[in-house]
Design an enzyme around this catalytic site. Sequence first.
Site, PDB file in Angstrom:
ATOM      1  CG  ASN A 252      -0.430  -0.192   2.518  1.00 11.28           C
ATOM      2  OD1 ASN A 252       0.601  -0.833   2.698  1.00 11.28           O
ATOM      3  ND2 ASN A 252      -1.086   0.377   3.505  1.00 11.28           N
ATOM      4  CB  ILE A 253       1.676   3.666  -2.292  1.00 11.05           C
ATOM      5  CG1 ILE A 253       2.540   2.445  -2.673  1.00 11.05           C
ATOM      6  CG2 ILE A 253       2.482   4.962  -2.418  1.00 11.05           C
ATOM      7  CD1 ILE A 253       2.893   2.366  -4.149  1.00 11.05           C
ATOM      8  CD  GLU A 254      -1.557   4.714   4.573  1.00  6.61           C
ATOM      9  OE1 GLU A 254      -1.081   5.562   5.351  1.00  6.61           O
ATOM     10  OE2 GLU A 254      -2.261   3.755   4.953  1.00  6.61           O
TER      11      GLU A 254
ATOM     12  CB  CYS B  76      -5.177  -1.374  -1.863  1.00  5.65           C
ATOM     13  SG  CYS B  76      -6.492  -0.610  -0.916  1.00  5.65           S
TER      14      CYS B  76
ATOM     15  CD  GLU C  21      -5.310  -5.982  -1.414  1.00  8.62           C
ATOM     16  OE1 GLU C  21      -4.729  -4.880  -1.289  1.00  8.62           O
ATOM     17  OE2 GLU C  21      -6.143  -6.402  -0.599  1.00  8.62           O
TER      18      GLU C  21
ATOM     19  CB  CYS D 207     -10.748  -2.483   0.165  1.00  9.55           C
ATOM     20  SG  CYS D 207     -10.151  -1.800  -1.393  1.00  9.55           S
TER      21      CYS D 207
ATOM     22  CB  CYS E 182      -8.608  -4.500  -3.966  1.00 10.78           C
ATOM     23  SG  CYS E 182      -7.403  -3.209  -3.571  1.00 10.78           S
TER      24      CYS E 182
HETATM   25  N1  THU Z   1      -5.312  -1.483   2.349  1.00 11.59           N
HETATM   26  C1  THU Z   1      -4.744  -2.296   1.417  1.00 11.59           C
HETATM   27  O1  THU Z   1      -3.605  -2.079   0.996  1.00 11.59           O
HETATM   28  N2  THU Z   1      -5.475  -3.348   0.954  1.00 11.59           N
HETATM   29  C2  THU Z   1      -6.744  -3.641   1.369  1.00 11.59           C
HETATM   30  O2  THU Z   1      -7.408  -4.480   0.778  1.00 11.59           O
HETATM   31  C3  THU Z   1      -7.298  -2.944   2.532  1.00 11.59           C
HETATM   32  C4  THU Z   1      -6.655  -1.645   2.866  1.00 11.59           C
HETATM   33  C5  THU Z   1      -4.538  -0.334   2.837  1.00 11.59           C
HETATM   34  C6  THU Z   1      -5.056   1.022   2.411  1.00 11.59           C
HETATM   35  C7  THU Z   1      -4.527   1.920   3.508  1.00 11.59           C
HETATM   36  O3  THU Z   1      -3.212   2.319   3.159  1.00 11.59           O
HETATM   37  C8  THU Z   1      -4.454   1.011   4.720  1.00 11.59           C
HETATM   38  O4  THU Z   1      -4.546  -0.314   4.246  1.00 11.59           O
HETATM   39  C9  THU Z   1      -5.550   1.263   5.742  1.00 11.59           C
HETATM   40  O5  THU Z   1      -6.798   1.212   5.146  1.00 11.59           O
END
Ligand code: THU
Length: 137
Positions: free
Chosen positions: A42-44, A53, A55, A92, A95
């Site tokens: 994940n890259i915020e 996300c 995935e 999520c 994804c």
């Molecule tokens: N996140 C994912 O990378 N994959 C998911 O399926 C659920 C959520 C990440 C997004 C965000 O950076 C962090 O988890 C919290 O929601």
Amino acid sequence: MNNSQLIELALHARNMAYCPYSGFAVGAALLCADGSVYTGCNIENSAFSPTNCAERTAFFKAVSEGKCSFVKIAVVGGNAENEQPERVCPPCGVCRQVMREFCSADFEVVMAKNPEDYKVMTLSELLPESFDKREVK
Ligand code: THU
């Protein structure tokens, strides 16, 4: 490539997670039909909505390199302070929809805590009655 090996790669990718806002680190490893594996984290973003996300990172890396046939994906996610997640991390909804674009109903999602402890569900179980490309003509 068995499930445990794919989970190891997802755990490795999770170390790259950029998650300063949530502190929730996710890693994914996507197995292509040709045997290659694409990983993602994940890259915020400070503006929040541009966050990607793990995935989708893996899928977009693979598709951008010409891969379009997939077998399964391993996902691991949890508090970044823990080396291994305490719970499984279901993908999520966004994804799941991205998976639906490129994968058939029997595509497997391996949701793991570690290489020995995981749960497998198919995409059709995770996203029943989905909207997909057949709808758009
Ligand atoms: N996140 C994912 O990378 N994959 C998911 O399926 C659920 C959520 C990440 C997004 C965000 O950076 C962090 O988890 C919290 O929601």
